[in-house]
Write a protein that holds these residues in place. Structure first.
Motif, PDB file in Angstrom:
ATOM      1  N   VAL A  18       0.234 -34.249 -11.099  1.00 25.37           N
ATOM      2  CA  VAL A  18      -0.808 -33.869 -10.143  1.00 25.37           C
ATOM      3  C   VAL A  18      -0.806 -32.348 -10.031  1.00 25.37           C
ATOM      4  O   VAL A  18       0.239 -31.746  -9.767  1.00 25.37           O
ATOM      5  N   SER A  19      -1.971 -31.734 -10.269  1.00 24.79           N
ATOM      6  CA  SER A  19      -2.088 -30.278 -10.201  1.00 24.79           C
ATOM      7  C   SER A  19      -3.210 -29.877  -9.256  1.00 24.79           C
ATOM      8  O   SER A  19      -4.281 -30.485  -9.263  1.00 24.79           O
ATOM      9  N   ILE A  20      -2.954 -28.845  -8.445  1.00 25.67           N
ATOM     10  CA  ILE A  20      -3.956 -28.288  -7.534  1.00 25.67           C
ATOM     11  C   ILE A  20      -4.153 -26.821  -7.896  1.00 25.67           C
ATOM     12  O   ILE A  20      -3.177 -26.070  -8.022  1.00 25.67           O
ATOM     13  N   CYS A  21      -5.416 -26.397  -8.071  1.00 25.88           N
ATOM     14  CA  CYS A  21      -5.705 -24.999  -8.397  1.00 25.88           C
ATOM     15  C   CYS A  21      -6.730 -24.444  -7.418  1.00 25.88           C
ATOM     16  O   CYS A  21      -7.763 -25.061  -7.162  1.00 25.88           O
ATOM     17  N   TYR A  67      -7.159 -39.267 -17.337  1.00 28.73           N
ATOM     18  CA  TYR A  67      -7.202 -37.995 -16.618  1.00 28.73           C
ATOM     19  C   TYR A  67      -8.262 -38.095 -15.529  1.00 28.73           C
ATOM     20  O   TYR A  67      -9.325 -38.682 -15.734  1.00 28.73           O
ATOM     21  N   GLY A  68      -7.968 -37.497 -14.391  1.00 33.50           N
ATOM     22  CA  GLY A  68      -8.949 -37.430 -13.325  1.00 33.50           C
ATOM     23  C   GLY A  68      -9.120 -35.989 -12.881  1.00 33.50           C
ATOM     24  O   GLY A  68      -8.128 -35.248 -12.754  1.00 33.50           O
ATOM     25  N   PHE A  69     -10.366 -35.568 -12.684  1.00 33.87           N
ATOM     26  CA  PHE A  69     -10.666 -34.201 -12.268  1.00 33.87           C
ATOM     27  C   PHE A  69     -11.582 -34.237 -11.051  1.00 33.87           C
ATOM     28  O   PHE A  69     -12.591 -34.949 -11.045  1.00 33.87           O
ATOM     29  N   THR A  70     -11.229 -33.467 -10.022  1.00 35.79           N
ATOM     30  CA  THR A  70     -12.045 -33.377  -8.810  1.00 35.79           C
ATOM     31  C   THR A  70     -12.199 -31.921  -8.404  1.00 35.79           C
ATOM     32  O   THR A  70     -11.245 -31.144  -8.524  1.00 35.79           O
ATOM     33  N   ARG A  71     -13.394 -31.590  -7.934  1.00 38.44           N
ATOM     34  CA  ARG A  71     -13.593 -30.274  -7.309  1.00 38.44           C
ATOM     35  C   ARG A  71     -14.054 -30.488  -5.880  1.00 38.44           C
ATOM     36  O   ARG A  71     -14.912 -31.322  -5.605  1.00 38.44           O
ATOM     37  N   ILE A  82      -8.629 -30.278  -8.612  1.00 39.11           N
ATOM     38  CA  ILE A  82      -7.445 -31.140  -8.671  1.00 39.11           C
ATOM     39  C   ILE A  82      -7.475 -31.903  -9.989  1.00 39.11           C
ATOM     40  O   ILE A  82      -8.532 -32.399 -10.398  1.00 39.11           O
ATOM     41  N   ARG A  83      -6.341 -31.978 -10.660  1.00 37.67           N
ATOM     42  CA  ARG A  83      -6.233 -32.811 -11.859  1.00 37.67           C
ATOM     43  C   ARG A  83      -5.097 -33.796 -11.702  1.00 37.67           C
ATOM     44  O   ARG A  83      -4.011 -33.439 -11.238  1.00 37.67           O
ATOM     45  N   VAL A  84      -5.345 -35.043 -12.074  1.00 37.79           N
ATOM     46  CA  VAL A  84      -4.311 -36.071 -12.102  1.00 37.79           C
ATOM     47  C   VAL A  84      -4.283 -36.662 -13.505  1.00 37.79           C
ATOM     48  O   VAL A  84      -5.321 -37.043 -14.048  1.00 37.79           O
ATOM     49  N   LYS A  85      -3.114 -36.742 -14.099  1.00 39.66           N
ATOM     50  CA  LYS A  85      -2.943 -37.382 -15.402  1.00 39.66           C
ATOM     51  C   LYS A  85      -1.957 -38.535 -15.247  1.00 39.66           C
ATOM     52  O   LYS A  85      -0.848 -38.340 -14.750  1.00 39.66           O
ATOM     53  N   VAL A  86      -2.382 -39.728 -15.665  1.00 39.33           N
ATOM     54  CA  VAL A  86      -1.510 -40.901 -15.608  1.00 39.33           C
ATOM     55  C   VAL A  86      -1.357 -41.450 -17.023  1.00 39.33           C
ATOM     56  O   VAL A  86      -2.337 -41.910 -17.630  1.00 39.33           O
ATOM     57  N   ASP A  87      -0.143 -41.391 -17.564  1.00 40.76           N
ATOM     58  CA  ASP A  87       0.121 -41.929 -18.900  1.00 40.76           C
ATOM     59  C   ASP A  87       0.310 -43.444 -18.831  1.00 40.76           C
ATOM     60  O   ASP A  87       0.782 -43.980 -17.826  1.00 40.76           O
ATOM     61  N   GLY A  88      -0.030 -44.114 -19.917  1.00 43.79           N
ATOM     62  CA  GLY A  88       0.190 -45.554 -19.992  1.00 43.79           C
ATOM     63  C   GLY A  88      -0.659 -46.366 -19.044  1.00 43.79           C
ATOM     64  O   GLY A  88      -0.286 -47.468 -18.659  1.00 43.79           O
ATOM     65  N   ALA A  89      -1.816 -45.827 -18.667  1.00 40.23           N
ATOM     66  CA  ALA A  89      -2.676 -46.531 -17.695  1.00 40.23           C
ATOM     67  C   ALA A  89      -3.505 -47.634 -18.337  1.00 40.23           C
ATOM     68  O   ALA A  89      -4.108 -48.449 -17.633  1.00 40.23           O
ATOM     69  N   GLY A  90      -3.565 -47.649 -19.669  1.00 45.20           N
ATOM     70  CA  GLY A  90      -4.307 -48.695 -20.351  1.00 45.20           C
ATOM     71  C   GLY A  90      -5.783 -48.718 -20.016  1.00 45.20           C
ATOM     72  O   GLY A  90      -6.433 -49.766 -20.051  1.00 45.20           O
ATOM     73  N   LEU A  97      -6.266 -38.726  -6.820  1.00 44.72           N
ATOM     74  CA  LEU A  97      -7.180 -37.609  -6.573  1.00 44.72           C
ATOM     75  C   LEU A  97      -7.594 -37.578  -5.104  1.00 44.72           C
ATOM     76  O   LEU A  97      -7.563 -36.534  -4.449  1.00 44.72           O
ATOM     77  N   ALA A  98      -7.997 -38.748  -4.587  1.00 49.19           N
ATOM     78  CA  ALA A  98      -8.461 -38.837  -3.203  1.00 49.19           C
ATOM     79  C   ALA A  98      -7.340 -38.543  -2.215  1.00 49.19           C
ATOM     80  O   ALA A  98      -7.551 -37.889  -1.184  1.00 49.19           O
TER      81      ALA A  98
END
Length: 208
Positions: free
Chosen positions: A101-104, A152-156, A162-170, A180-181
């Motif tokens: 989870v990243s916040i910029c 990957y999820g991206f929100t402004r 905000i970016r969220v990356k979840v590996d193995g989510a299928g 993100l929320a």
């Protein structure tokens, strides 16, 4: 006759009050981030232990994003970048399928919007819109193919991305959207001068 009229009026007023409360709640959820939050506030907004989607736990302490390149693609330094923070998480104690989870934070909403578009890339065939809106704009990007593919999820929201990356989510975008929320809600709480307490469990319940 007078008793019937009184009853109908009471029910009508109750309905109006309920509708008003619901609208206020939606407005609160959509409130953009407009404040230049400090480093500690961004770090507090990153979800921690007990605030994540099921199966995940913090990998190590929350980190400060010290380089603007971490908030963009292809090592480009986005215009107007101010500061950032991030967290990384293990899945069931393993580094095989992790989450980030990243916040910029940016100086203006225009620079945040430009960075958001660059960060999420230009692959509309891989993008999905969230079933319930998050922030000013959101894209969920699914890498097709393998069952363990990443999402990957991206929100402004205002001056924040905000970016969220979840590996193995299928290909399942539910957890990514909820994170993100949750992160945005925590930013909104900090902006209002409160402690960041929002959790993914609460968000998942609200999104149903």
């Amino acid at each position: 006759m007078s008793r019937m009229r009184t009853t109908v009026l009471t029910v009508a007023l109750g309905t109006l009050a309920l509708t008003s409360c619901s609208s206020g709640s939606e407005e609160e959820a959509a409130k953009p981030i407009t404040t230049q939050l400090g480093q500690g506030e961004l770090t507090q907004a990153v979800p921690g232990q007990g605030e994540l989607i099921p199966g995940f736990a913090p990998y190590h302490a929350k980190d400060v994003i010290s380089k603007a390149e971490y908030c963009a693609r292809e090592d480009k330094s986005p215009k107007g970048w101010v500061r950032g923070s991030e967290g990384s998480y293990l899945y069931n104690g393993s580094t095989t399928n992790m989450m980030e989870v990243s916040i910029c934070l940016y100086d203006t909403a225009e620079h945040a919007e430009s960075a958001y578009k660059e960060w999420k890339g230009k692959e509309p065939d891989k993008e999905q819109a969230p079933k319930k809106a998050v922030g000013d704009e959101t894209a969920l990007v699914v890498n097709p193919g393998l069952s363990e593919s990443s999402v990957y999820g991206f929100t402004r929201s205002g001056v924040v991305t905000i970016r969220v990356k979840v590996d193995g989510a299928g290909g399942d975008t539910t957890g990514t959207r909820d994170m993100l929320a949750t992160t945005l809600k925590r930013l909104q709480q900090v902006q209002d001068g409160k402690r960041a307490t929002a959790t993914a469990a609460e968000e998942a319940k609200a999104a149903k």
